[in-house]
Design an enzyme around this catalytic site. Sequence first.
Site, PDB file in Angstrom:
ATOM      1  N   HIS A   1       0.869  -1.189   0.000  1.00 54.63           N
ATOM      2  CA  HIS A   1       0.000   0.000   0.000  1.00 54.63           C
ATOM      3  C   HIS A   1       0.896   1.224   0.000  1.00 54.63           C
ATOM      4  O   HIS A   1       1.301   1.719   1.059  1.00 54.63           O
ATOM      5  CB  HIS A   1      -0.929  -0.040   1.225  1.00 54.63           C
TER       6      HIS A   1
ATOM      7  N   HIS B   1       1.419   4.804  -2.428  1.00 57.72           N
ATOM      8  CA  HIS B   1       1.102   5.665  -3.572  1.00 57.72           C
ATOM      9  C   HIS B   1       2.402   6.320  -4.020  1.00 57.72           C
ATOM     10  O   HIS B   1       3.016   7.060  -3.240  1.00 57.72           O
ATOM     11  CB  HIS B   1       0.092   6.741  -3.159  1.00 57.72           C
TER      12      HIS B   1
ATOM     13  N   HIS C   1      -9.344   0.887  -1.655  1.00 56.20           N
ATOM     14  CA  HIS C   1      -9.389   1.488  -0.328  1.00 56.20           C
ATOM     15  C   HIS C   1     -10.832   1.376   0.173  1.00 56.20           C
ATOM     16  O   HIS C   1     -11.772   1.703  -0.560  1.00 56.20           O
ATOM     17  CB  HIS C   1      -9.036   2.976  -0.397  1.00 56.20           C
TER      18      HIS C   1
ATOM     19  N   GLU D   1     -11.319   3.340   5.473  1.00 58.27           N
ATOM     20  CA  GLU D   1     -10.302   4.258   6.026  1.00 58.27           C
ATOM     21  C   GLU D   1     -11.071   5.339   6.783  1.00 58.27           C
ATOM     22  O   GLU D   1     -10.963   5.442   7.993  1.00 58.27           O
ATOM     23  CB  GLU D   1      -9.450   4.865   4.906  1.00 58.27           C
TER      24      GLU D   1
ATOM     25  N   ASP E   1       1.713   3.964   2.857  1.00 56.81           N
ATOM     26  CA  ASP E   1       0.691   4.822   2.227  1.00 56.81           C
ATOM     27  C   ASP E   1       1.339   5.971   1.440  1.00 56.81           C
ATOM     28  O   ASP E   1       1.542   5.843   0.233  1.00 56.81           O
ATOM     29  CB  ASP E   1      -0.284   5.335   3.294  1.00 56.81           C
TER      30      ASP E   1
HETATM   31  N1  ADE Z   1      -4.461   8.768  -2.096  1.00 57.27           N
HETATM   32  C1  ADE Z   1      -3.239   8.833  -1.569  1.00 57.27           C
HETATM   33  N2  ADE Z   1      -3.263   8.438  -0.296  1.00 57.27           N
HETATM   34  C2  ADE Z   1      -4.531   8.090  -0.003  1.00 57.27           C
HETATM   35  C3  ADE Z   1      -5.193   7.592   1.147  1.00 57.27           C
HETATM   36  N3  ADE Z   1      -4.557   7.364   2.308  1.00 57.27           N
HETATM   37  N4  ADE Z   1      -6.516   7.381   1.078  1.00 57.27           N
HETATM   38  C4  ADE Z   1      -7.185   7.628  -0.044  1.00 57.27           C
HETATM   39  N5  ADE Z   1      -6.612   8.082  -1.155  1.00 57.27           N
HETATM   40  C5  ADE Z   1      -5.294   8.311  -1.135  1.00 57.27           C
HETATM   41 ZN    ZN Z   2      -3.717   4.765   0.418  1.00 57.30          ZN
END
Ligand code: ADE
Ligand code: ZN
Length: 330
Positions: free
Chosen positions: A9, A11, A189, A192, A270
């Site tokens: 996970h 980005h 996702h 969250e 993340d």
């Molecule tokens: N894009 C980048 N980080 C994210 C996250 N933690 N939750 C949703 N979208 C994202």
């Molecule tokens: Zn994320």
Amino acid sequence: MPLPKAELHLHIEGTLEPELAFALAARNGVTLPYADTEALREAYRFEDLQSFLNLYYELMAVLRTEQDFTDLADAYLARAAAQGVRHAEIFFDPQAHLARGVAMGTVIEGLARALERSESAHGVSTQLIMCFLRDESAESAMETLHAAKPHLGRITGIGLDSAEVGHPPAKFREVYEAAAALGLRRVAHAGEEGPPSYITEALDVLGVERVDHGLRCLEDPALVERLVRERVPLTLCPLSNVRLRAVDVLAEHPLPAMMDAGLLCTVNSDDPAYFGGYVEDNYLVVGQALGLDPGRLRELARNSFLASFLEHDEERRARYLAEVDAYTFA
Ligand code: ADE
Ligand code: ZN
């Protein structure tokens, strides 16, 4: 040497460190609304997911050329290697680039150039997961999938990210069906900031094989039972949860309770440039703040490889797992 692990996970745009942001801004003639890296770091105080996303999308303005995406991924892979990452499944957000006039080929080929040499340069195997922005329309997601078709050889799967609340998974049923028909793996996702019902929907409507975050499953005992029974991996991101205020303080993170419940938990970073640490930093802080002993940390590392999309190379997975088993903690 850190514990060997997979990162599931991550980005890639969230690895843009302030120094690289300013270097790319200078290279591309982009003016950032911050005087320097220190002023930019001052902006890294988030109230919630949206306040982070605003800055995350703003800084993407510096990413313009194939070389920019190569440099971004190279920098991440070097850091990841130093943090014990042996395998990384990397998210990217093409719609955020297409909207700025950057072509799909620029993004994917730029990233791919770094990923292709990652194993020899950094000892890290890689996969790419293309995310759709859930606060954009389902039609836009479908157009994005079509735009990626010439590059599908580079892409393992699809994901769903950006502002969660008010954008339930079912909105993306058709694009997930189309992606499945193309042989792409599916993650999203869910849970969250959004409710547990979004996790159920991601499983039932989108057919996801892993849930990114999934933190709020704890509010629904029947869902927890299902996730345990079906061995659905969760890609948790403890430092992210604290910075985006999904949990108040690290010491209250439910990771130990989730592991005790039998959930298949993994620990990930993340958007590490924004949240104060890369993946080993996350392992270290959960070890310290949550009292996870070496056995539990080893379990998390094992889970990361068990949950990774390595079905095409079980020999590699077995090798990575053997490395985890052989690891001795300092
Ligand atoms: N894009 C980048 N980080 C994210 C996250 N933690 N939750 C949703 N979208 C994202
Ligand atoms: Zn994320």
